[in-house]
Design a protein around this motif. Structure first.
Motif, PDB file in Angstrom:
ATOM      1  N   ALA A 202       0.684  -1.313  -0.028  1.00 32.74           N
ATOM      2  CA  ALA A 202      -0.196  -0.071   0.096  1.00 32.74           C
ATOM      3  C   ALA A 202       0.788   1.235  -0.124  1.00 32.74           C
ATOM      4  O   ALA A 202       0.495   2.188  -0.699  1.00 32.74           O
ATOM      5  N   LYS A 203       2.074   1.286   0.923  1.00 28.15           N
ATOM      6  CA  LYS A 203       2.918   2.432   0.830  1.00 28.15           C
ATOM      7  C   LYS A 203       3.454   2.617  -0.550  1.00 28.15           C
ATOM      8  O   LYS A 203       3.733   3.779  -0.992  1.00 28.15           O
ATOM      9  N   GLU A 204       3.860   1.539  -1.263  1.00 32.00           N
ATOM     10  CA  GLU A 204       4.593   1.565  -2.529  1.00 32.00           C
ATOM     11  C   GLU A 204       3.363   2.246  -3.626  1.00 32.00           C
ATOM     12  O   GLU A 204       3.828   2.931  -4.503  1.00 32.00           O
ATOM     13  N   MET A 205       2.184   1.814  -3.554  1.00 32.93           N
ATOM     14  CA  MET A 205       1.205   2.302  -4.216  1.00 32.93           C
ATOM     15  C   MET A 205       0.906   3.900  -3.927  1.00 32.93           C
ATOM     16  O   MET A 205       0.474   4.780  -4.932  1.00 32.93           O
ATOM     17  N   ALA A 206       1.187   4.133  -2.702  1.00 30.65           N
ATOM     18  CA  ALA A 206       0.699   5.605  -2.181  1.00 30.65           C
ATOM     19  C   ALA A 206       2.036   6.483  -2.929  1.00 30.65           C
ATOM     20  O   ALA A 206       1.679   7.677  -3.141  1.00 30.65           O
ATOM     21  N   THR A 207       3.071   5.826  -3.179  1.00 28.64           N
ATOM     22  CA  THR A 207       4.157   6.584  -3.799  1.00 28.64           C
ATOM     23  C   THR A 207       4.091   6.504  -5.515  1.00 28.64           C
ATOM     24  O   THR A 207       4.939   7.265  -6.148  1.00 28.64           O
ATOM     25  N   ASN A 209       3.742   3.762  -7.313  1.00 25.02           N
ATOM     26  CA  ASN A 209       4.090   2.283  -7.710  1.00 25.02           C
ATOM     27  C   ASN A 209       3.059   1.389  -7.842  1.00 25.02           C
ATOM     28  O   ASN A 209       3.047   0.509  -7.083  1.00 25.02           O
ATOM     29  N   PHE A 210       2.536   1.691  -8.864  1.00 21.73           N
ATOM     30  CA  PHE A 210       0.778   0.652  -8.846  1.00 21.73           C
ATOM     31  C   PHE A 210       1.262  -0.620  -9.513  1.00 21.73           C
ATOM     32  O   PHE A 210       0.680  -1.414  -9.513  1.00 21.73           O
ATOM     33  N   SER A 211       2.522  -0.835  -9.880  1.00 19.11           N
ATOM     34  CA  SER A 211       2.891  -2.297 -10.620  1.00 19.11           C
ATOM     35  C   SER A 211       3.130  -3.225  -9.102  1.00 19.11           C
ATOM     36  O   SER A 211       3.455  -4.366  -9.387  1.00 19.11           O
ATOM     37  N   ALA A 212       3.472  -2.715  -8.046  1.00 21.58           N
ATOM     38  CA  ALA A 212       3.710  -3.639  -6.837  1.00 21.58           C
ATOM     39  C   ALA A 212       2.494  -4.337  -6.617  1.00 21.58           C
ATOM     40  O   ALA A 212       1.223  -3.921  -6.536  1.00 21.58           O
ATOM     41  N   LYS A 213       2.655  -5.552  -6.349  1.00 22.02           N
ATOM     42  CA  LYS A 213       1.520  -6.757  -6.073  1.00 22.02           C
ATOM     43  C   LYS A 213       1.648  -7.408  -4.663  1.00 22.02           C
ATOM     44  O   LYS A 213       2.828  -7.584  -4.138  1.00 22.02           O
ATOM     45  N   ALA A 214       0.367  -7.515  -4.022  1.00 19.40           N
ATOM     46  CA  ALA A 214       0.063  -8.142  -2.956  1.00 19.40           C
ATOM     47  C   ALA A 214       0.180  -9.592  -3.011  1.00 19.40           C
ATOM     48  O   ALA A 214      -0.592 -10.297  -4.023  1.00 19.40           O
ATOM     49  N   ALA A 215       1.069 -10.905  -2.343  1.00 17.28           N
ATOM     50  CA  ALA A 215       0.827 -11.927  -2.348  1.00 17.28           C
ATOM     51  C   ALA A 215      -0.309 -12.577  -1.746  1.00 17.28           C
ATOM     52  O   ALA A 215      -0.367 -12.019  -0.332  1.00 17.28           O
ATOM     53  N   LYS A 216      -0.978 -13.134  -2.247  1.00 13.13           N
ATOM     54  CA  LYS A 216      -2.076 -13.936  -1.622  1.00 13.13           C
ATOM     55  C   LYS A 216      -1.781 -15.266  -0.890  1.00 13.13           C
ATOM     56  O   LYS A 216      -1.309 -16.143  -1.736  1.00 13.13           O
ATOM     57  N   GLN A 217      -1.494 -15.082   0.406  1.00 13.21           N
ATOM     58  CA  GLN A 217      -0.914 -16.354   1.119  1.00 13.21           C
ATOM     59  C   GLN A 217      -2.043 -17.389   1.620  1.00 13.21           C
ATOM     60  O   GLN A 217      -1.661 -18.625   1.714  1.00 13.21           O
ATOM     61  N   HIS A 218      -3.224 -16.862   1.962  1.00 11.01           N
ATOM     62  CA  HIS A 218      -4.051 -17.762   2.275  1.00 11.01           C
ATOM     63  C   HIS A 218      -5.582 -17.359   1.742  1.00 11.01           C
ATOM     64  O   HIS A 218      -5.649 -16.325   1.544  1.00 11.01           O
ATOM     65  N   ASN A 219      -6.512 -18.249   1.979  1.00  7.92           N
ATOM     66  CA  ASN A 219      -7.766 -18.060   1.381  1.00  7.92           C
ATOM     67  C   ASN A 219      -8.739 -17.565   2.491  1.00  7.92           C
ATOM     68  O   ASN A 219      -9.511 -18.191   3.230  1.00  7.92           O
ATOM     69  N   ASP A 220      -8.325 -16.307   3.026  1.00  9.90           N
ATOM     70  CA  ASP A 220      -9.053 -15.851   4.313  1.00  9.90           C
ATOM     71  C   ASP A 220      -9.100 -14.512   4.038  1.00  9.90           C
ATOM     72  O   ASP A 220      -9.258 -14.060   2.858  1.00  9.90           O
ATOM     73  N   GLU A 221      -9.886 -13.682   5.008  1.00  7.78           N
ATOM     74  CA  GLU A 221      -9.943 -12.235   4.883  1.00  7.78           C
ATOM     75  C   GLU A 221      -8.814 -11.473   4.389  1.00  7.78           C
ATOM     76  O   GLU A 221      -9.103 -10.387   3.555  1.00  7.78           O
ATOM     77  N   ALA A 226      -5.965  -8.686  -0.075  1.00  5.40           N
ATOM     78  CA  ALA A 226      -4.754  -8.860  -1.158  1.00  5.40           C
ATOM     79  C   ALA A 226      -5.126  -8.780  -2.476  1.00  5.40           C
ATOM     80  O   ALA A 226      -4.818  -7.788  -3.257  1.00  5.40           O
ATOM     81  N   VAL A 227      -6.146  -9.544  -2.764  1.00  7.16           N
ATOM     82  CA  VAL A 227      -6.595  -9.871  -4.010  1.00  7.16           C
ATOM     83  C   VAL A 227      -7.216  -8.280  -4.415  1.00  7.16           C
ATOM     84  O   VAL A 227      -7.321  -7.683  -5.566  1.00  7.16           O
ATOM     85  N   THR A 228      -8.121  -7.701  -3.372  1.00 11.61           N
ATOM     86  CA  THR A 228      -8.677  -6.449  -3.681  1.00 11.61           C
ATOM     87  C   THR A 228      -7.724  -5.509  -4.038  1.00 11.61           C
ATOM     88  O   THR A 228      -8.020  -4.495  -4.772  1.00 11.61           O
ATOM     89  N   LEU A 229      -6.723  -5.370  -3.187  1.00  8.39           N
ATOM     90  CA  LEU A 229      -5.735  -4.364  -3.345  1.00  8.39           C
ATOM     91  C   LEU A 229      -4.940  -4.554  -4.548  1.00  8.39           C
ATOM     92  O   LEU A 229      -4.762  -3.659  -5.147  1.00  8.39           O
ATOM     93  N   ASN A 230      -4.741  -6.008  -5.337  1.00  9.09           N
ATOM     94  CA  ASN A 230      -4.152  -5.911  -6.631  1.00  9.09           C
ATOM     95  C   ASN A 230      -5.241  -5.591  -7.499  1.00  9.09           C
ATOM     96  O   ASN A 230      -4.714  -4.918  -8.497  1.00  9.09           O
ATOM     97  N   TYR A 231      -6.331  -5.928  -7.528  1.00  8.89           N
ATOM     98  CA  TYR A 231      -7.449  -5.401  -8.353  1.00  8.89           C
ATOM     99  C   TYR A 231      -7.525  -3.864  -8.470  1.00  8.89           C
ATOM    100  O   TYR A 231      -7.797  -3.371  -9.294  1.00  8.89           O
ATOM    101  N   MET A 232      -7.576  -3.226  -7.177  1.00 10.35           N
ATOM    102  CA  MET A 232      -7.691  -1.625  -7.122  1.00 10.35           C
ATOM    103  C   MET A 232      -6.517  -1.300  -7.875  1.00 10.35           C
ATOM    104  O   MET A 232      -6.350  -0.229  -8.450  1.00 10.35           O
TER     105      MET A 232
END
Length: 465
Positions: A202-207, A209-221, A226-232
Motif C-alpha cells: 500500500a505504501k508503494e502504491m501511495a508513492t 508504484n502501482f505495479s507492486a502486487k500483494a501476495a495472496k498467502q491464504h484463502n481468508d479475509e 490482498a486480491v482486492t488491493l491488487n484489483y484496485m
C-alpha cells in the motif's frame, strides 16, 4: 500499529491460556483433594461403622470399660488407625496403644456421635503437630449411648501426596503456558506478517508504484484483502492509462482546431481580403473549429462538475416533442452536407417529461452528433420516440461503423473512446448517462460491429394532472 496488533494477539492468547490453565488446575486440585481425602475418609468410616455395629451386637450387657478391653484385645495387628474408646464425657478410656488417660476429646465428631449418631471430623490445619481425620460411632446399651468408638488417622501422608501432585500439575501448567506463549508468537507472526506485506504494498502504491502486487498467502479475509488491493492497483493503472490517453487525445483535439484557426488567420492577414470567396471560406473554417473548441471546453467543464458531483438539473414539466423537432431542423442541414439521410418517427401526441430543457438538449445533441460523426456518406441516421405506460423512449440509430462487443460494456465510462479514430474527448456519453440518471432514467446502447448502433434513452413519463 502492527506491533500493537502483535502485542495484543500475544497478550490475549496468553491470557486465555492462563485462564484455562488456572481453571483446569483448580478443578484438578479440588478433584485430587476430594479423591484422596474422600477415599481415606470413606475407608475409615466403613471400618469404624463395621466395628461399632459388631461390638454393639455381640457385647451386650458388658460395661464400657469391659468393652474397651475386649476391643483392644481383638484389634487386628494390621490396623493402622488409632482406635480410642471414650466414655460419654469424652474422656479416653483406652486406645489402641494400650494407654488409658484422663484426656478429654471434644472434637466435632465426638459431639455428633454422642448427640445424633456417627460423626466425621477432618482438621484442615495441624492439631498437635499434624492434621488428622477421625470417625466416631456411638457404643450403645439398650438403645442408650454408653461411650464412643473413635477411629482416627494422620492425614499428613495424604497431604504430602496431594502437594506433590499439585506441584507437578503446576509445573505442567507453566509448561503449557510457556508453550502457548511460544505458539502465540508464531500465530501473531503468521497473522501480522501478511498485514505488514499488504502495508508495504500500500505504501508503494501511495508513492505511485502501482505495479507492486500483494501476495495472496491464504484463502481468508487477509487473502481477500490482498486480491482486492491488487484489483484496485490494476484498476488504477487502467484509469491512469485512460487518463493519459485522454490527455493525449484532448491535446491533439485542441491542437488541431487551434492550428486551423491560426493557419487561416495568418492566411487572411497576409492574403488579399478583397477575395471574398477565400475570406468567407477562412471565416467558415475558423467558426467551425471554434465550435469544436467550445464543445471540448464544455465537455471538460461538465466533466469537472461530474467528478465533483455538482451536475445539477432544473426540473420542469414540458413536451419533449418540441425539443426533438427543433433538433431535426438543426441536424437536417448537416445531413445534407455529409450526404446522410435523416429520418424521424415522432408521435403526434405530447411526450410529457419533468426535465431540464438545456440538459436534455445537451444529451440529444451529443447523441445525434455522435451518430453523424460515425456514419459514412450515403448512410442514415434516425430518431424515433415512443410513449409507453410510464416511460418515454427515444432511440437514436445510425448505420455507422458500429462498436465491437469488447468495447460495448465500457462505452459510456469516462475517457473511453474505444478503437475509433474519430475526434472527441470520450466524455460526452459518460456525461449524458449522468444527466439522464439525474432525470430518473437510463441509457442503453445496442450495437453490431460494421452494421450500426442504437442508443436508447428511457425517461420517466410526466403524469399530467
Amino acid at each position: 500499529m502492527l506491533r500493537g496488533i502483535r502485542a495484543r494477539l500475544i497478550t490475549y492468547i496468553t491470557l486465555v491460556l492462563l485462564l484455562i490453565v488456572l481453571l483446569l488446575e483448580g478443578v484438578f486440585i479440588v478433584a485430587v483433594h476430594y479423591y484422596y481425602l474422600g477415599s481415606a475418609m470413606e475407608t475409615l468410616s466403613s471400618r469404624a461403622t463395621t466395628s461399632a455395629t459388631f461390638f454393639n451386637k455381640y457385647l451386650g450387657g458388658y460395661s464400657i470399660n469391659e468393652r474397651a478391653r475386649y476391643i483392644l484385645e481383638n484389634l487386628s495387628t494390621e490396623e493402622s488407625s488409632k482406635v480410642e474408646v471414650l466414655n460419654t464425657e469424652g474422656n479416653v478410656i483406652i486406645n489402641s496403644f494400650g494407654f488409658s488417660s484422663s484426656e478429654r476429646i471434644d472434637t466435632p465428631d465426638v459431639r455428633t456421635a454422642l448427640s445424633s449418631g456417627k460423626g466425621i471430623y477432618q482438621s484442615l490445619t495441624p492439631v498437635g503437630g499434624e492434621r488428622i481425620m477421625a470417625v466416631s460411632v456411638p457404643i450403645k446399651e439398650a438403645g442408650a449411648n454408653i461411650g464412643v468408638l473413635r477411629y482416627s488417622v494422620s492425614a499428613e501422608p495424604l497431604y504430602d501426596v496431594i502437594i506433590t501432585i499439585v506441584l507437578n500439575a503446576v509445573w505442567v501448567g507453566l509448561l503449557v503456558i510457556l508453550f502457548g506463549f511460544v505458539l502465540s508468537l508464531i500465530i501473531a507472526k503468521r497473522i501480522v506478517g501478511p498485514i505488514q506485506q499488504l502495508t508495504s504494498v500500500a505504501k508503494e502504491m501511495a508513492t505511485g508504484n502501482f505495479s507492486a502486487k500483494a501476495a495472496k498467502q491464504h484463502n481468508d479475509e487477509i487473502g481477500t484483502l490482498a486480491v482486492t488491493l491488487n484489483y484496485m492497483s490494476e484498476e488504477i493503472l487502467k484509469s491512469e492509462k485512460i487518463k493519459y490517453d485522454f490527455i493525449s487525445s484532448v491535446t491533439h483535439e485542441l491542437r488541431t482546431p487551434l492550428t486551423s484557426i491560426k493557419g487561416w488567420g495568418e492566411t487572411l492577414l497576409m492574403g488579399d481580403l478583397s477575395d471574398k470567396k477565400e475570406t468567407l471560406q477562412g471565416l467558415e473554417v475558423m467558426t467551425g473549429e471554434t465550435d469544436r473548441l467550445i464543445g471540448l471546453v464544455e465537455d471538460l467543464l461538465d466533466f469537472s462538475k461530474f467528478q465533483a458531483g455538482e451536475i445539477t438539473v432544473d426540473l420542469q414539466p414540458y413536451d419533449l416533442r418540441g425539443l426533438l423537432e427543433d433538433l431535426l431542423l438543426q441536424f437536417r442541414y448537416r445531413g445534407q452536407t455529409k450526404q446522410i439521410r435523416l429520418y424521424a418517427d415522432i408521435p403526434d401526441q405530447p411526450l410529457p417529461v419533468n426535465g431540464d430543457f438545456n440538459r436534455l438538449k445537451q444529451v440529444f445533441v451529443n447523441l445525434l452528433d455522435n451518430a453523424f460523426k460515425f456514419t459514412p456518406a450515403e448512410g442514415a441516421v434516425s430518431i424515433t420516440a415512443a410513449l409507453q405506460e410510464e416511460l418515454i423512449i427515444v432511440t437514436v440509430t445510425d448505420t455507422g461503423e458500429g462498436i465491437e462487443a469488447a468495447d460495448l460494456e465500457k462505452l459510456g465510462t469516462k475517457f473511453f473512446k474505444g478503437r475509433s479514430r474519430q475526434s472527441g474527448s470520450g466524455l460526452g456519453l459518460a456525461i449524458c448517462k449522468e444527466i439522464i440518471g439525474l432525470h430518473g432514467g437510463r441509457i442503453k446502447i445496442e450495437s453490431e460491429f460494421t452494421i450500426g448502433t442504437s442508443v436508447i434513452v428511457e425517461l420517466p413519463r410526466y403524469i399530467m394532472e
